[in-house]
Write a protein that holds these residues in place. Structure first.
Motif, PDB file in Angstrom:
ATOM      1  N   PHE A  47       0.842  -1.190   0.000  1.00  0.00           N
ATOM      2  CA  PHE A  47       0.000   0.000   0.000  1.00  0.00           C
ATOM      3  C   PHE A  47       0.882   1.246   0.000  1.00  0.00           C
ATOM      4  O   PHE A  47       1.995   1.244   0.524  1.00  0.00           O
ATOM      5  CB  PHE A  47      -0.897   0.036   1.248  1.00  0.00           C
ATOM      6  CG  PHE A  47      -1.898  -1.070   1.324  1.00  0.00           C
ATOM      7  CD1 PHE A  47      -3.188  -0.896   0.845  1.00  0.00           C
ATOM      8  CD2 PHE A  47      -1.553  -2.301   1.871  1.00  0.00           C
ATOM      9  CE1 PHE A  47      -4.118  -1.931   0.917  1.00  0.00           C
ATOM     10  CE2 PHE A  47      -2.477  -3.330   1.949  1.00  0.00           C
ATOM     11  CZ  PHE A  47      -3.762  -3.138   1.470  1.00  0.00           C
ATOM     12  N   PHE A  48       0.344   2.320  -0.589  1.00  0.00           N
ATOM     13  CA  PHE A  48       1.022   3.617  -0.536  1.00  0.00           C
ATOM     14  C   PHE A  48      -0.009   4.691  -0.206  1.00  0.00           C
ATOM     15  O   PHE A  48      -1.216   4.442  -0.218  1.00  0.00           O
ATOM     16  CB  PHE A  48       1.739   3.919  -1.863  1.00  0.00           C
ATOM     17  CG  PHE A  48       0.827   3.991  -3.067  1.00  0.00           C
ATOM     18  CD1 PHE A  48       0.316   5.205  -3.511  1.00  0.00           C
ATOM     19  CD2 PHE A  48       0.493   2.845  -3.779  1.00  0.00           C
ATOM     20  CE1 PHE A  48      -0.515   5.285  -4.608  1.00  0.00           C
ATOM     21  CE2 PHE A  48      -0.349   2.900  -4.887  1.00  0.00           C
ATOM     22  CZ  PHE A  48      -0.850   4.128  -5.300  1.00  0.00           C
ATOM     23  N   ARG A  64       4.476  11.756  10.268  1.00  0.00           N
ATOM     24  CA  ARG A  64       5.700  10.962  10.154  1.00  0.00           C
ATOM     25  C   ARG A  64       5.641   9.742  11.069  1.00  0.00           C
ATOM     26  O   ARG A  64       6.134   8.671  10.731  1.00  0.00           O
ATOM     27  CB  ARG A  64       6.937  11.808  10.490  1.00  0.00           C
ATOM     28  CG  ARG A  64       7.286  12.817   9.390  1.00  0.00           C
ATOM     29  CD  ARG A  64       8.618  13.485   9.669  1.00  0.00           C
ATOM     30  NE  ARG A  64       8.992  14.396   8.593  1.00  0.00           N
ATOM     31  CZ  ARG A  64       9.666  14.042   7.493  1.00  0.00           C
ATOM     32  NH1 ARG A  64      10.031  12.771   7.331  1.00  0.00           N
ATOM     33  NH2 ARG A  64       9.977  14.922   6.572  1.00  0.00           N
ATOM     34  N   GLU A  65       5.045   9.937  12.240  1.00  0.00           N
ATOM     35  CA  GLU A  65       4.871   8.824  13.172  1.00  0.00           C
ATOM     36  C   GLU A  65       3.479   8.231  12.955  1.00  0.00           C
ATOM     37  O   GLU A  65       2.471   8.877  13.221  1.00  0.00           O
ATOM     38  CB  GLU A  65       5.025   9.307  14.614  1.00  0.00           C
ATOM     39  CG  GLU A  65       6.421   9.800  14.959  1.00  0.00           C
ATOM     40  CD  GLU A  65       7.449   8.674  14.923  1.00  0.00           C
ATOM     41  OE1 GLU A  65       7.077   7.526  15.256  1.00  0.00           O
ATOM     42  OE2 GLU A  65       8.605   8.949  14.542  1.00  0.00           O
ATOM     43  N   LEU A  66       3.431   7.012  12.463  1.00  0.00           N
ATOM     44  CA  LEU A  66       2.158   6.415  12.084  1.00  0.00           C
ATOM     45  C   LEU A  66       1.531   5.662  13.261  1.00  0.00           C
ATOM     46  O   LEU A  66       2.236   5.075  14.090  1.00  0.00           O
ATOM     47  CB  LEU A  66       2.352   5.446  10.921  1.00  0.00           C
ATOM     48  CG  LEU A  66       2.851   6.078   9.619  1.00  0.00           C
ATOM     49  CD1 LEU A  66       3.096   5.000   8.571  1.00  0.00           C
ATOM     50  CD2 LEU A  66       1.841   7.097   9.097  1.00  0.00           C
ATOM     51  N   ASP A 103       4.960   5.344   3.080  1.00  0.00           N
ATOM     52  CA  ASP A 103       4.311   6.577   3.516  1.00  0.00           C
ATOM     53  C   ASP A 103       4.592   7.749   2.576  1.00  0.00           C
ATOM     54  O   ASP A 103       5.256   7.599   1.538  1.00  0.00           O
ATOM     55  CB  ASP A 103       4.671   6.910   4.968  1.00  0.00           C
ATOM     56  CG  ASP A 103       6.135   7.302   5.159  1.00  0.00           C
ATOM     57  OD1 ASP A 103       6.802   7.718   4.183  1.00  0.00           O
ATOM     58  OD2 ASP A 103       6.623   7.201   6.310  1.00  0.00           O
ATOM     59  N   ALA A 104       4.085   8.902   2.940  1.00  0.00           N
ATOM     60  CA  ALA A 104       4.207  10.101   2.096  1.00  0.00           C
ATOM     61  C   ALA A 104       5.641  10.563   1.936  1.00  0.00           C
ATOM     62  O   ALA A 104       5.952  11.343   1.033  1.00  0.00           O
ATOM     63  CB  ALA A 104       3.362  11.220   2.690  1.00  0.00           C
ATOM     64  N   TRP A 108       9.392   2.956   4.081  1.00  0.00           N
ATOM     65  CA  TRP A 108       8.694   1.676   4.088  1.00  0.00           C
ATOM     66  C   TRP A 108       8.426   1.236   5.525  1.00  0.00           C
ATOM     67  O   TRP A 108       9.330   1.249   6.365  1.00  0.00           O
ATOM     68  CB  TRP A 108       9.538   0.600   3.388  1.00  0.00           C
ATOM     69  CG  TRP A 108       9.540   0.722   1.894  1.00  0.00           C
ATOM     70  CD1 TRP A 108       9.683   1.863   1.162  1.00  0.00           C
ATOM     71  CD2 TRP A 108       9.398  -0.337   0.956  1.00  0.00           C
ATOM     72  NE1 TRP A 108       9.646   1.588  -0.183  1.00  0.00           N
ATOM     73  CE2 TRP A 108       9.474   0.239  -0.338  1.00  0.00           C
ATOM     74  CE3 TRP A 108       9.233  -1.716   1.070  1.00  0.00           C
ATOM     75  CZ2 TRP A 108       9.373  -0.517  -1.497  1.00  0.00           C
ATOM     76  CZ3 TRP A 108       9.136  -2.479  -0.074  1.00  0.00           C
ATOM     77  CH2 TRP A 108       9.195  -1.880  -1.348  1.00  0.00           C
ATOM     78  N   HIS A 109       7.182   0.830   5.791  1.00  0.00           N
ATOM     79  CA  HIS A 109       6.802   0.320   7.099  1.00  0.00           C
ATOM     80  C   HIS A 109       6.376  -1.135   6.907  1.00  0.00           C
ATOM     81  O   HIS A 109       5.330  -1.419   6.318  1.00  0.00           O
ATOM     82  CB  HIS A 109       5.658   1.146   7.686  1.00  0.00           C
ATOM     83  CG  HIS A 109       5.994   2.606   7.823  1.00  0.00           C
ATOM     84  ND1 HIS A 109       6.527   3.142   8.975  1.00  0.00           N
ATOM     85  CD2 HIS A 109       5.904   3.632   6.930  1.00  0.00           C
ATOM     86  CE1 HIS A 109       6.741   4.443   8.805  1.00  0.00           C
ATOM     87  NE2 HIS A 109       6.363   4.758   7.571  1.00  0.00           N
TER      88      HIS A 109
END
Length: 203
Positions: A47-48, A64-66, A103-104, A108-109
């Motif tokens: 996913f992006f 930034r912190e998800l 993420d934006a 990569w997470h």
């Protein structure tokens, strides 16, 4: 007759414009990721943040912190803590598959997991709920737009509690994921999980 309305919650995305808007890549879409169990060891879903550029144009700075929970529509991606808690419950009908979120900021997470529900549980009361009379037919199913919900005790009475702790609502366009009060704390976290738990009567 027993009323279940106070016992269940819809798991909904927290209202915060900084939260990402998840978009699956083409390969993930082709795998029917939202409902089809995947072979063990198969590649993670990808996913992006499909809304990042639009958000920036509006002056919104993406997080930034998800949080522990991310949303793909009504579907959930959850981090390891939640995944481990759900695995320990051995929930029937819930398939958990590795997921990666870019993420934006192009980070990569790789510590997320996608919750897939091959079957939906249609347990809302047609007499007590407020909904659109004319359903929409999608994929052979008749789905209603529902404004207010009441749960159908005659359906839930027949299902043991451990088999209805977590499910995806059937017969509706929204297809929210629903959790029982006994496991609600898993999704609330300490209040900043990224999700809001809304009781059935409050919807």
């Amino acid at each position: 007759m027993h009323s279940y309305d106070q016992e269940y919650f819809f798991i909904k995305k927290k209202k915060d414009d900084r939260l990402p808007s998840l978009t699956p890549d083409e390969n993930t879409v082709d795998r029917n990721y939202s409902f089809e169990p995947q072979p063990d060891g198969s590649a993670p879903f990808m996913f992006f943040d499909g809304g990042a550029d639009y958000a920036r144009k509006l002056g919104i700075v993406p997080l930034r912190e998800l949080p522990e929970i991310l949303f793909d529509g009504s579907n959930l991606l959850v981090r390891n803590r939640i995944r481990d808690a759900l695995v320990a419950l051995d929930l029937p009908g819930v398939h958990i598959h590795p997921a990666v979120f870019v993420d934006a900021y192009k980070n990569w997470h790789e510590d997320y997991w996608f919750l897939a529900f091959p079957e939906r549980l249609d347990c809302w009361d047609r007499q007590l709920s407020d909904f659109e009379d004319e359903p929409v037919e999608l994929g052979g199913f008749k789905l209603h737009g529902v404004y207010t919900y009441a749960l159908d005790a005659s359906v839930l009475d027949k299902i043991p509690l451990n088999q209805r702790l977590l499910f995806k609502m059937g017969g509706t366009l929204e297809a929210y994921i629903v959790c029982h009060q006994d496991i609600a704390a898993i999704f609330r976290g300490n209040g900043d999980s990224g999700a809001t738990l809304m009781s059935i009567p409050d919807h």
